[in-house]
Design an enzyme around this catalytic site. Structure first.
Site, PDB file in Angstrom:
ATOM      1  N   ARG A   1      62.654  22.563  15.856  1.00  0.00           N
ATOM      2  CA  ARG A   1      61.444  24.163  16.638  1.00  0.00           C
ATOM      3  C   ARG A   1      60.070  24.158  15.325  1.00  0.00           C
ATOM      4  NH1 ARG A   1      61.992  28.606  16.160  1.00  0.00           N
ATOM      5  NH2 ARG A   1      64.039  28.730  16.737  1.00  0.00           N
TER       6      ARG A   1
ATOM      7  N   TYR B   1      39.545  24.479  33.675  1.00  0.00           N
ATOM      8  CA  TYR B   1      41.100  24.334  34.911  1.00  0.00           C
ATOM      9  C   TYR B   1      41.405  25.450  35.061  1.00  0.00           C
ATOM     10  CZ  TYR B   1      44.962  22.218  34.418  1.00  0.00           C
ATOM     11  OH  TYR B   1      46.816  21.088  35.471  1.00  0.00           O
TER      12      TYR B   1
ATOM     13  N   ASP C   1      38.091  22.129  25.288  1.00  0.00           N
ATOM     14  CA  ASP C   1      39.196  21.511  25.957  1.00  0.00           C
ATOM     15  C   ASP C   1      38.177  20.060  26.040  1.00  0.00           C
ATOM     16  OD1 ASP C   1      40.609  20.272  27.668  1.00  0.00           O
ATOM     17  OD2 ASP C   1      41.124  21.603  28.607  1.00  0.00           O
TER      18      ASP C   1
ATOM     19  N   LYS D   1      46.766  13.325  29.645  1.00  0.00           N
ATOM     20  CA  LYS D   1      46.135  12.777  30.245  1.00  0.00           C
ATOM     21  C   LYS D   1      45.916  11.502  29.317  1.00  0.00           C
ATOM     22  CE  LYS D   1      46.863  16.837  33.428  1.00  0.00           C
ATOM     23  NZ  LYS D   1      45.592  17.723  32.919  1.00  0.00           N
TER      24      LYS D   1
HETATM   25  C1  PLP Z   1      46.126  18.747  32.471  1.00  0.00           C
HETATM   26  C2  PLP Z   1      44.373  20.014  32.137  1.00  0.00           C
HETATM   27  C3  PLP Z   1      45.180  21.433  31.366  1.00  0.00           C
HETATM   28  C4  PLP Z   1      47.053  21.368  31.188  1.00  0.00           C
HETATM   29  O1  PLP Z   1      47.399  20.642  30.426  1.00  0.00           O
HETATM   30  P1  PLP Z   1      49.746  20.201  31.302  1.00  0.00           P
HETATM   31  O2  PLP Z   1      49.239  19.482  30.275  1.00  0.00           O
HETATM   32  O3  PLP Z   1      48.899  20.093  32.601  1.00  0.00           O
HETATM   33  O4  PLP Z   1      49.738  21.757  30.470  1.00  0.00           O
HETATM   34  C5  PLP Z   1      43.996  21.827  30.343  1.00  0.00           C
HETATM   35  N1  PLP Z   1      42.658  21.470  30.493  1.00  0.00           N
HETATM   36  C6  PLP Z   1      42.518  20.247  30.976  1.00  0.00           C
HETATM   37  C7  PLP Z   1      41.238  20.105  31.533  1.00  0.00           C
HETATM   38  C8  PLP Z   1      43.712  19.488  32.338  1.00  0.00           C
HETATM   39  O5  PLP Z   1      42.931  18.282  32.448  1.00  0.00           O
END
Ligand code: PLP
Length: 382
Positions: A48, A100, A172, A197
């Site tokens: 961790r 998001y 982000d 992603k």
């Molecule tokens: C998918 C996504 C998130 C959240 O991510 P997870 O891996 O699903 O928890 C946050 N910001 C954006 C722009 C996203 O596309």
């Protein structure tokens, strides 16, 4: 993105195994590490807190974004949670009105519990933003391009205004990846990714990361990640590092196809609007051209025929899976009104510009002629 950074990413940890000379870095699944003797621990003691596989991924991500250090977490949203740990009770957070959905839900729930204060703003309206900044927020969150309409926010401008009131800025960068946008160079204090992603890119891991622009912030993040138990799993890290090595190759090909798809769609009579920052008609085109190194592989468009047209169109697609998420090697189609943005009220969706005829595409690495052909056929069936 310099060619050296890309090469470093491809070769990160390659041939670093001193014991056997394995070319690909080994996967350390062990939860714990033996002490040398009483009071003398090795570099790692407990996964961790630290793990060689996860740390290698973190170093690679930090280099790609040009940061001072990265923390790898178990999901994109646990990265959001990690950044919120830096706040004190009652601190104000300013976030985009079209952020998001999961980020919106978390910020909203924490503000309802009165843990923090949150104001959602349209960051393209600088007057509105300046007014909110007078309230001295501690964090300003940016998401550009936004989901699902690919609105563009001027990162440099927002950072400048936020820093005047000593707020920290978080970008982000999930929709573009470090290949196409470097927020830290534009003044941001932190970059966040859902590595689920583009960074992993194969739709087989859920993960996240935060990259800090200062050593001090990196140390706080690392401390909170361990204290809150938000760090990512070793196997997920290993898979993500494997995916990351091909990021540049994938995203360049995906972006090239996305451009062709956007151009094709904008010539079709059955399509009302196309939202892609690469089109000169897109309202954020000029900012995108300045602050991005490419227009990315996400786009959305509105069918004139509304929900009926949407159903027919999607049912006839063969190369696009009807699914949430994005950024993988496979092409996806999503219907924001009933999927990603279903939790919003109809009125809120309309205000945000999300019509029932809107579809979002995540372009994969399939042959672009096949993707175009597929879209053409499906449009003909409406
Ligand atoms: C998918 C996504 C998130 C959240 O991510 P997870 O891996 O699903 O928890 C946050 N910001 C954006 C722009 C996203 O596309």
């Amino acid at each position: 993105m310099s060619s050296q950074l890309i090469t470093n990413c491809v070769r990160s940890g390659i041939e670093s195994d001193l014991q056997h000379g394995s070319v690909i870095p080994p996967l350390y699944l062990s939860a714990n590490y033996a002490f040398e003797e009483i009071g003398k621990k090795r570099e790692y003691d407990y996964t961790r807190s630290g793990n060689p596989t996860r740390n290698l991924l973190a170093e690679t991500l930090s280099q790609l974004e040009g940061g001072k250090g990265a923390v790898v977490t178990s999901s994109g949203l646990s990265s959001v949670t990690l950044l919120l740990q830096l706040l004190r009770q009652g601190d104000l957070v300013v976030a985009p009105h079209d952020c998001y959905g999961g980020t919106w839900r978390l910020l909203n729930a924490l503000s309802q519990k009165e843990q923090i204060k949150v104001i959602f703003v349209n960051q393209n309206n600088l007057e509105e933003l300046k007014k909110v900044l007078e309230l001295k927020p501690k964090q300003v969150w940016i998401e550009t391009p936004s989901n699902p309409l690919l609105r563009i926010v001027d990162i440099e401008k927002v950072c400048e205004l936020a820093h005047q009131v000593s707020a920290q800025v978080i970008v982000d960068n999930t929709f573009l990846s470090p290949i196409l946008q470097s927020p830290l160079k534009l003044g941001a204090d932190f970059v966040l990714h859902s590595t689920t992603k583009y960074l992993n890119g194969h739709s087989d891991v859920v993960g996240g990361c935060v990259i800090a622009n200062s050593n001090k912030d990196f140390e706080s993040l690392s401390w909170w990640a361990n204290a809150s138990g938000l760090t990512g799993a070793p196997f997920d890290s290993w898979l993500t590092l494997r995916g990351l090595r091909t990021l540049e190759v994938r995203i360049k090909r995906q972006q090239e196809s996305a451009f062709k798809v956007a151009e094709f769609l904008s010539e079709q009579k059955k399509v009302k609007n196309v939202f892609y920052p690469g089109l000169s008609t897109h309202e954020g085109h000029h900012i995108a051209k300045n602050q991005q190194k490419g227009f990315g592989a996400m786009l959305s468009f509105e069918l004139s025929g509304g929900i009926c047209a949407v159903k027919n169109f999607v049912a006839n697609l063969k190369c696009f899976s009807l699914a949430e998420s994005l950024g993988g090697i496979e092409s996806l189609v999503a219907h924001p009104a009933t999927m990603t943005h279903a939790s919003m009220t109809e009125e809120a969706r309309k205000t945000a510009g999300i019509q029932d005829g809107l579809l979002r595409l995540s372009i994969g690495i399939e042959e672009k002629e096949d993707l175009l052909c597929d879209i053409k056929n499906a449009l003909a069936q409406i």
